[in-house]
Write a protein that holds these residues in place. Structure first.
Motif, PDB file in Angstrom:
ATOM      1  N   THR A 108       0.864  -1.191   0.000  1.00  0.00           N
ATOM      2  CA  THR A 108       0.000   0.000   0.000  1.00  0.00           C
ATOM      3  C   THR A 108       0.899   1.240   0.000  1.00  0.00           C
ATOM      4  O   THR A 108       1.809   1.340   0.834  1.00  0.00           O
ATOM      5  N   SER A 110       2.044   5.188   0.520  1.00  0.00           N
ATOM      6  CA  SER A 110       1.745   6.381   1.326  1.00  0.00           C
ATOM      7  C   SER A 110       2.881   7.376   1.101  1.00  0.00           C
ATOM      8  O   SER A 110       3.917   7.030   0.529  1.00  0.00           O
ATOM      9  N   LEU A 334       6.159   2.305   0.557  1.00  0.00           N
ATOM     10  CA  LEU A 334       5.327   1.133   0.283  1.00  0.00           C
ATOM     11  C   LEU A 334       5.329   0.244   1.514  1.00  0.00           C
ATOM     12  O   LEU A 334       6.391  -0.122   2.026  1.00  0.00           O
ATOM     13  N   THR A 335       4.141  -0.081   2.006  1.00  0.00           N
ATOM     14  CA  THR A 335       4.016  -0.932   3.191  1.00  0.00           C
ATOM     15  C   THR A 335       3.289  -2.210   2.796  1.00  0.00           C
ATOM     16  O   THR A 335       2.190  -2.160   2.228  1.00  0.00           O
ATOM     17  N   HIS A 336       3.914  -3.344   3.074  1.00  0.00           N
ATOM     18  CA  HIS A 336       3.338  -4.637   2.685  1.00  0.00           C
ATOM     19  C   HIS A 336       2.407  -5.149   3.764  1.00  0.00           C
ATOM     20  O   HIS A 336       2.558  -4.803   4.950  1.00  0.00           O
ATOM     21  N   ALA A 337       1.486  -5.983   3.358  1.00  0.00           N
ATOM     22  CA  ALA A 337       0.545  -6.597   4.316  1.00  0.00           C
ATOM     23  C   ALA A 337       1.301  -7.381   5.391  1.00  0.00           C
ATOM     24  O   ALA A 337       0.837  -7.514   6.528  1.00  0.00           O
ATOM     25  N   SER A 341       8.325  -2.614   4.903  1.00  0.00           N
ATOM     26  CA  SER A 341       8.076  -1.309   4.287  1.00  0.00           C
ATOM     27  C   SER A 341       9.371  -0.757   3.701  1.00  0.00           C
ATOM     28  O   SER A 341      10.465  -1.104   4.156  1.00  0.00           O
ATOM     29  N   LEU A 355      -2.110   3.224  -6.849  1.00  0.00           N
ATOM     30  CA  LEU A 355      -2.993   3.986  -5.961  1.00  0.00           C
ATOM     31  C   LEU A 355      -4.452   3.559  -6.146  1.00  0.00           C
ATOM     32  O   LEU A 355      -5.184   3.350  -5.178  1.00  0.00           O
ATOM     33  N   THR A 358      -5.375   0.355  -4.426  1.00  0.00           N
ATOM     34  CA  THR A 358      -5.199   0.247  -2.970  1.00  0.00           C
ATOM     35  C   THR A 358      -6.045   1.271  -2.207  1.00  0.00           C
ATOM     36  O   THR A 358      -5.604   1.814  -1.201  1.00  0.00           O
ATOM     37  N   GLY A 359      -7.229   1.566  -2.732  1.00  0.00           N
ATOM     38  CA  GLY A 359      -8.167   2.398  -1.970  1.00  0.00           C
ATOM     39  C   GLY A 359      -8.125   3.869  -2.279  1.00  0.00           C
ATOM     40  O   GLY A 359      -8.660   4.688  -1.525  1.00  0.00           O
TER      41      GLY A 359
END
Length: 611
Positions: A108, A110, A334-337, A341, A355, A358-359
């Protein structure tokens, strides 16, 4: 002879040789050394027997066959993990590409943390001073493997003039700026200062000898030859299909086709050269990477280095504000599930879909500032040396690679032409642990970003309002930056006029340029101009000395101030003459030198006042 070959085989565990899989190779084995037979074994085991399909009988082209293995040895030794690793990685990446796998699945995006600086404010001035103090503990690395073909120029890119008012080429400007920073840093340090800032230039087969010639014929532009090291990157093998079969050179069946691997090679070259440990032993703390044709990049270096020192960044990416969907990568966290990151450059064509997936239904859009919240990466990195050595000791300098095959059709089974693995310098942070402090420094684009990478024809097709990134715009941006810097320092600089060169509409500011030794920071500029100064739009101002002070100058024409470094000169009063004018030239006019043709203008020096 036969028993010697059999002996070679048994030593290498190749009982029975290659009769079945590579009979032509088998027949020629007696020509090869033990090391070459070992490489042949690697190729056969890795499914590369097609390389020998068209080999002739012994006695025909024997020297070419040995030269083939010399090339294989180079390809094997210059790649971390050798050809086995290269082919395995290629198969994995080609399988992912065929399957349409997204490298960012599970991540995701950010906005990461960083500093945004504005020239001249207190924060900028403070960071700039800190950076000048720190620069004596820095080494600079210039990535210069490219020719100017994409620009319509046949030479090496670093030999191109940064601007044609003085004709100073990019490499000269870079070296003179590093020397000016070296001097400025020594002045700020207490006691004796023996600093000689190292410069490494990564070259390629295409640029190595010409870069060396440019340096030697110009006495290294004032640097001591021992300060400059050239490291040459090798090319990598091309791939013919999804099985990563190495491509044979179309015009020579005894050569593997090769292409550049990308500027990410700079990390493995630095690691294998031993220079990093030398620098560490000498007390250096920073490594600054920069690319070959951005004429404004050093405006950002001192303050950005100050940010690295103050914020204790292991990695600091220099950036500019970017418009949403602009063709420049965005610096992204980028942060992984699974909790991993990283802060890396995400290419613009990947950022928008990432983007949306991913919401963020609108994708890459501008925020209230009028820019994307993801700053634009300009491929200049500042790395802290200690953590850098620690990381490269683990990876050997290998950078996460990618492959970009051009498929013939939607089945993705065959390529239009051979491909290869590539890597990029700015992907270094991909392998860093989560504890690594990775940030960015955003500078105003007019101050720090003027890349020269497109030819006149392509630039003329760029939609209005988008950057041309041509030799024309690159030069005009140098004048704009210098004009705006002087404005910030209190000089009345006239507004630009619009003009079209090579089909590109650009702002033409006064042609203002100075040597880095005159002022390498904004503070120095402010210290050297005072009173009420004005410069008209048609003017040219060239400052070539060190101790030149401009006070109450009214300039309408061309003024060149060229004095010895030990002389102090005050320039004041009114200067008016016919000046220098820009004359259009056609980029198709072969009677004009290439470096002028690609700009679309030449300077006619009608009348000059000199000091």
């Amino acid at each position: 002879m036969a028993s010697a070959v059999t002996e070679k085989f048994s030593e290498l565990g190749i009982d029975g040789g290659f009769e079945a899989s590579a009979p032509n190779l088998q027949r020629n084995l007696h020509l090869l050394s033990v090391e070459q037979v070992e490489l042949a074994k690697v190729l056969v085991e890795m499914g590369q027997t097609h390389l020998f399909e068209h080999w002739d009988e012994p006695g025909v082209d024997d020297e070419e066959k040995k030269a083939f293995f010399d090339q294989v040895a180079r390809l094997n030794s210059s790649y971390p993990g050798g050809l086995v690793s290269y082919i395995k990685t290629a198969r994995e990446l080609l399988a992912d590409s065929k399957a349409g796998k997204n490298p960012f699945d599970g991540f995701t995006p950010s906005v990461p943390t960083g500093e945004t600086l504005t020239l001249g404010d207190d924060s900028f001035m403070s960071f700039e001073e800190t950076g000048v103090k720190e620069v004596q503990k820095a080494a600079f690395v210039l990535v210069a493997g490219g020719l100017g073909e994409r620009l319509g120029y046949n030479g090496i890119k670093v030999a191109l003039p940064r601007e044609t008012t003085t004709g100073t080429c990019f490499l000269q400007h870079y070296i003179e700026t590093i020397l000016a920073l070296q001097d400025a840093s020594c002045k700020l340090s207490e006691g004796e200062c023996q600093t000689k800032i190292p410069l490494v230039i990564m070259t390629s087969d295409d640029t190595h000898s010409r870069t060396l010639e440019l340096l030697e014929s110009n006495y290294y532009f004032g640097m001591e030859p021992t300060q400059v090291k050239l490291l040459k990157q090798e090319k990598v093998a091309c791939l013919d299909d999804n099985d990563a079969r190495l491509a044979v050179e179309p015009r020579n069946k005894y050569r593997i086709q090769t292409k550049p691997h990308g500027h990410g090679d700079v990390h493995s070259l630095l690691y294998s050269s031993g220079l990093l440990n030398e620098w560490s032993d000498a007390g250096l703390r920073w490594v600054l990477f920069f690319q070959d044709t951005n004429g404004l990049l050093f405006n950002a270096i001192p303050a950005s280095l100050g940010v690295s020192y103050t914020r204790q960044y292991h990695v600091n990416s220099l950036a500019v504000p970017r418009k949403a969907k602009e063709a420049i990568g965005g610096i992204t966290r980028l942060t992984h599930a699974d909790g991993r990151s990283m802060v890396i450059n995400v290419e613009y064509n990947q950022l928008d879909p990432l983007l949306r997936a991913t919401g963020f239904p609108d994708g890459d859009v501008n925020c209230e500032t009028g820019y994307s919240p993801f700053p634009g990466n300009i491929n200049q990195l500042i790395l802290e040396l200690g953590p850098y050595i620690e990381e490269l000791t683990k990876t050997g300098g290998a950078i996460k690679e990618f492959v970009n095959p051009k498929y013939k059709d939607a089945s993705k089974t065959s390529f239009k032409s051979s491909t290869r693995l590539e890597c990029m310098m700015q992907d270094y942070p991909q392998t860093l642990p989560p504890s690594a402090r990775v940030g960015f420094t955003v500078m105003e684009p007019w101050l720090a970003y003027a890349p020269v990478k497109n030819n006149p024809e392509d630039s003329a097709k760029v939609p209005k309002g988008n950057p041309y990134h041509s030799a024309t715009s690159g030069e005009m941006f140098v004048y704009r930056a210098n004009s705006l810097i002087l404005r910030k320092a209190g000089v009345q600089v006239a507004d630009p006029v619009q003009h079209v060169f090579n089909g590109q509409e650009v702002e033409v500011w006064p042609r203002i340029t100075w040597k880095p030794k005159w002022a390498v920071t904004f503070k120095e500029v402010k210290n050297k101009v005072s009173g009420s100064n004005s410069i008209s739009q048609r003017s040219t101002l060239v400052i070539k000395g060190r101790n030149i002070f401009v006070k109450d100058l009214s300039l309408d024409g061309a003024l060149v101030i060229d004095v010895a470094d030990d002389k102090e000169v005050k320039v004041e009063g009114s200067v008016q003459n016919k000046g220098w004018i820009l004359e259009n030239v056609d980029y198709k006019d072969t009677s004009v030198p290439e470096e002028l043709r690609i700009r679309g203008f030449r300077i006619n020096k009608i009348e000059t006042t000199g000091v």
